[in-house]
Design an enzyme around this catalytic site. Structure first.
Site, PDB file in Angstrom:
ATOM      1  N   LYS A 192      50.512  10.188   0.557  1.00 41.99           N
ATOM      2  CA  LYS A 192      51.919   9.909   0.675  1.00 41.99           C
ATOM      3  C   LYS A 192      52.186   8.293   0.614  1.00 41.99           C
ATOM      4  CE  LYS A 192      55.051  12.942   2.032  1.00 41.99           C
ATOM      5  NZ  LYS A 192      55.475  13.823   1.050  1.00 41.99           N
ATOM      6  N   THR A 196      50.727  15.913   1.597  1.00 44.38           N
ATOM      7  CA  THR A 196      51.120  14.943   2.003  1.00 44.38           C
ATOM      8  C   THR A 196      52.041  14.676   3.135  1.00 44.38           C
ATOM      9  OG1 THR A 196      52.712  14.633   0.148  1.00 44.38           O
ATOM     10  CG2 THR A 196      50.556  14.439  -0.370  1.00 44.38           C
ATOM     11  N   ASP A 197      52.796  15.706   3.182  1.00 43.43           N
ATOM     12  CA  ASP A 197      53.592  15.871   4.464  1.00 43.43           C
ATOM     13  C   ASP A 197      52.955  15.690   5.648  1.00 43.43           C
ATOM     14  OD1 ASP A 197      56.809  16.599   5.025  1.00 43.43           O
ATOM     15  OD2 ASP A 197      55.382  17.825   6.347  1.00 43.43           O
ATOM     16  N   ARG A 199      54.547 -32.918 -13.345  1.00 44.32           N
ATOM     17  CA  ARG A 199      55.475 -31.496 -13.685  1.00 44.32           C
ATOM     18  C   ARG A 199      55.677 -30.881 -12.350  1.00 44.32           C
ATOM     19  NH1 ARG A 199      51.430 -26.668 -16.031  1.00 44.32           N
ATOM     20  NH2 ARG A 199      49.879 -26.809 -14.395  1.00 44.32           N
ATOM     21  N   GLN A 252      44.651 -23.197 -11.997  1.00 43.37           N
ATOM     22  CA  GLN A 252      43.361 -22.622 -11.553  1.00 43.37           C
ATOM     23  C   GLN A 252      42.528 -23.491 -10.675  1.00 43.37           C
ATOM     24  OE1 GLN A 252      44.564 -22.657 -14.910  1.00 43.37           O
ATOM     25  NE2 GLN A 252      43.576 -21.423 -16.231  1.00 43.37           N
ATOM     26  N   HIS A 278      57.412 -21.228 -14.551  1.00 40.84           N
ATOM     27  CA  HIS A 278      57.611 -22.300 -15.574  1.00 40.84           C
ATOM     28  C   HIS A 278      59.219 -22.955 -14.973  1.00 40.84           C
ATOM     29  CE1 HIS A 278      54.285 -21.345 -17.490  1.00 40.84           C
ATOM     30  NE2 HIS A 278      54.508 -20.392 -18.046  1.00 40.84           N
TER      31      HIS A 278
END
Lengths: 312, 312, 312, 312
Positions: free
Chosen positions: B12, B57-58, B185, B233, B261
């Site tokens: 779930k 799932t319940d 930058r 990096q 960017h």
């Protein structure tokens, strides 16, 4: 009977303008999403395809970026007034310019023991604050001495929650009513608000718009926190009233507030108490409460709210 | 040749569990998005439609909410270990349980002069912090004494920006290269990180997971702030290295970092200088840098990363 | 003990490449979202900030656009193989290139009485189809004769629903189980699927990838429609089996399928029957069922699935 | 001077109502997102926290689901009129009810050779069409014989593109204008439109609202396709005019149309021609063109557009 052009406007939406102030080593940043629109007599562009009166949206974009340098961004409101005034000057057939701004806030990254306070943090490294988005909508009409300016400031998605101090009872019932009354519930909303300044002259000195925003925000938060809630309507009204009482230059305020339901999860089935402790935060549907609070002698709003999403 | 069932799992997803602690008048809140998944021998459900081995799932949802009360949420990691252990016990044919949690942070609303500090704020009214989302992924395999637990902690969307102190030059060029080298930058990213704790025994006392999260977060932020960047990096590697150097219980860390960017807007066309002041924040495309940093003697990761989005 | 760089990759994500073929007056369009990534020995960029081995992500972007012209887009798969091969050639330290593509489909706008058929529609005006997104992930390793290529095709968000012909019963129960068994329910999902072609040689003539996509899609849809469902697991397995049985070149297929719950609304409280007629379509939580189906003699997948989101 | 409550409304937003018609083995489905709002004299709820006049939003939700059964969903418009009328009856202090509906379309899954045509497809298995969302906004004021009803129909996100047949030139220029004129460009938009029916009596027999929607949609598409565009403004006006000319019961139509820019990618740098073949589809900013077209003798709109997003 004839078919005619009705109201219309055009502009460049969502210019992501970032302005860095780097006059000293300690930079500051203003991070905006700017949209512009021009109204006026643009019938020829629609009916004849004649663009002679049309200042291209590309030019509006260039102006938005150029003005971030030429006039700077002392506040979103001051920048928007300058930009709207310029666009109206550049497009003679336009009768009104609207500039909408969303601002994203950044905090300085704390980098040392003594850096947690207001004066601290790194000189040029920032982390996005990420709470509500600050907004403004500025409308400019007329040119030169006849210029009329309307300024709305506001916010989107200020998410608040009370874990108690909220009830909902005594309501109207009909054959489709199954809701049970409650004297203690979770109250949560993601607040959108816009307030109108009584006159654009607030910008002519007097008012520090950044300080004004911070003050309204704190008034909204503290009123939400300290007001016992018998309905989200009552809470919004109290918040609006508090803002007007403490800010004489604000003429009115409008709210759009989804009631973000927190449903008490049924744990009795598993032999567990759940006295206001475990909730399912539901997505949809949600209540949607919208209200405005104003001074009964507020000056006329003019075109301040034209084509502005006040209510969702 | 035959056609066969391969790997599979089910559960779930996105249970929005909100837990209020209200033992005293000063409430606390944990606001989670919980997803569960079971792996194992569920072939009959797939090939014969026989659900005898399938814990619905319940039921997994009910357990997620019930455990918010029964074991509580001391930290997302501790809650996830308990929930995964329970699900595995309840489903005999399962061989592994994975619990994924996202946590949204709330701050107390400041309500007075002296309320800005750590100890202040309202008792039961909160404002969503709204920065990054804290995450964890816990995998449990085996039962009882043979139980193996892997714990990943992490964050999504920690948005950071440097307005200077970043360059990009000396790179490989080919016939399609048009990018100019730059010595200054804007560097911005929305960081996703996951780190693996060396042993689940971190939970057995020793480690305060909330304090651990805060400490890793601050290490990431301050390293980003204070490291000169010759590429995203290099920055990521420095951040990962700093986390491992200062947190002996962490075996490895993985990053996924979009390079958001910021394009210097050409204002020369309008006779204006633009020396790193006005940028267009672009949406797409973006660089996407992904890297992991680890100890060369890190214990085996087992199933910790199975079907986990480490890289986007 | 030392701290070392682990796996890493980098590239340009979400290049929105639109290619118009206008060799005749009857245009065609391919509308892609292209992401590239390079793996290999890029340690110097991480540890020393030395970019000499790094082909910039900006160059990867330029190549993605240039290749839309130079090699064209016969299919997303063929374009991706060419682009990945090129990137690997341009970056000597790279050992693998991965190209991910999403394609958005457009239909010709029908403009006359006889325009509803396959051959009809406008020459250069299109409306977005807007159903599922077609995807591919291509991995290229090695160069020249030693080149190895893996091709995954797939789709995201194919939304399907059965208003009957679905049950869920006979499942495992424990103390947290409250779900009632049902012999008739709505079954709905938003399907994500990826299938692996047995060899990249499918691209060397033999296989028309557009026709292949259409054929797999129709097999998935018609199997979903005509299979009685005792669980979403059984339906997925049947769908995968049908694809493999009818497409000999496909080695395996993987599904990720949210069970989008439709909750029967309780109208008895208002004296109304509701025999499978009125449902609330719930957002969260949702079941999440994930499974793969494969040939037991499928060729090795190599790096086909490395860092690919097969399961969500 | 006093502080007073201004305009306000409240309701339940985004009820996801799914109605299956299963009277025969060949099912049909209507899949709606329903929002309701009541206006009127609710001052006591705001100023005194007294809920005696307030029909809870939970009751509005129950009514939305019950009415999907009691009155059914012949069309979104007819359902909305019935629901709005009911809510107004149930809340005596309300003066107006607004019901907003979004509808998601489903197609039958084709399952055989002869199943591609209009009459074909599976009896109870569907695939989401996934193009534009159909919308309506109905406003009801007054009760019984004095009831006034306004009906807006519309669509969101009808995405269309022309790969030629569009120019933009002859526009106004100023010192910030850098855009070059073009005689051939890609024109693309994601259209939002709303049209007002001349009288609610369209619902009293005469008009088949589903057929009306299909007819307006086809008129919009074919006009877009076949009209040479000298600006998006001219195209929108032509589309509006065509709708009014061919649908006598429609009084006015309003458009909001983002100009989704497709930027010709500069391939000359790589020695490649690019004569309208390879484009970058840009996200932001975008032009935003908004216009209305109406009959000069259109009946008064009353409250039809109050708090409705006509323009974005």
């Amino acid at each position: 009977m004839a078919i005619v052009l009705g109201s219309n406007r055009y502009g460049k939406a969502e210019n992501r303008v970032v302005r860095i102030y780097r006059d000293t080593g300690r930079h500051t940043i203003r991070d905006l999403n700017v949209s512009t629109a021009l109204r006026g007599d643009f019938a020829r562009a629609h009916t004849d395809g004649d663009q002679a009166d049309v200042l291209p949206t590309d030019t509006q974009k260039n102006t938005a970026f150029a003005y971030a340098k030429e006039v700077g961004i002392a506040s979103p409101e001051e920048y928007a007034v300058a930009l709207g005034t310029r666009l109206l000057e550049a497009a003679p057939r336009a009768t009104g310019a609207q500039v909408r701004v969303e601002e994203y806030a950044w905090d300085r990254i704390p980098v040392g023991e003594d850096d947690q306070g207001d004066g601290g943090g790194h000189d040029h490294s920032f982390v996005r604050r990420g709470t509500e988005v600050r907004t403004c909508v500025v409308t400019v009409e007329g040119r030169g001495d006849g210029r009329e300016v309307q300024v709305l400031s506001g916010m989107e998605d200020l998410v608040v929650l009370k874990s108690t101090g909220s009830e909902f009872r005594g309501f109207l019932k009909d054959r489709y009513t199954t809701l049970e009354e409650t004297t203690d519930r979770v109250l949560a909303t993601s607040l959108t608000a816009r307030w109108r300044w009584a006159g654009a002259h607030v910008l002519d000195g007097g008012t520090d718009m950044d300080a004004g925003y911070a003050s309204v925000r704190q008034t909204l938060l503290s009123t939400f926190a300290t007001t016992y809630s018998r309905a989200l309507q009552e809470t919004l009204y109290a918040m609006g009233r508090a803002v007007l009482e403490t800010h004489q230059q604000i003429a009115e305020i409008r709210f759009s507030a989804p009631n973000k339901h927190h449903v008490l999860y049924d744990l009795e089935r598993f032999g567990l108490d759940n006295d206001g402790e475990v909730f399912l935060a539901d997505d949809r549907p949600y209540g949607l409460i919208e209200a405005s609070v104003l001074r009964d002698d507020a000056p006329d709003a003019g075109s301040a709210w034209t084509d502005v999403r006040a209510f969702l």
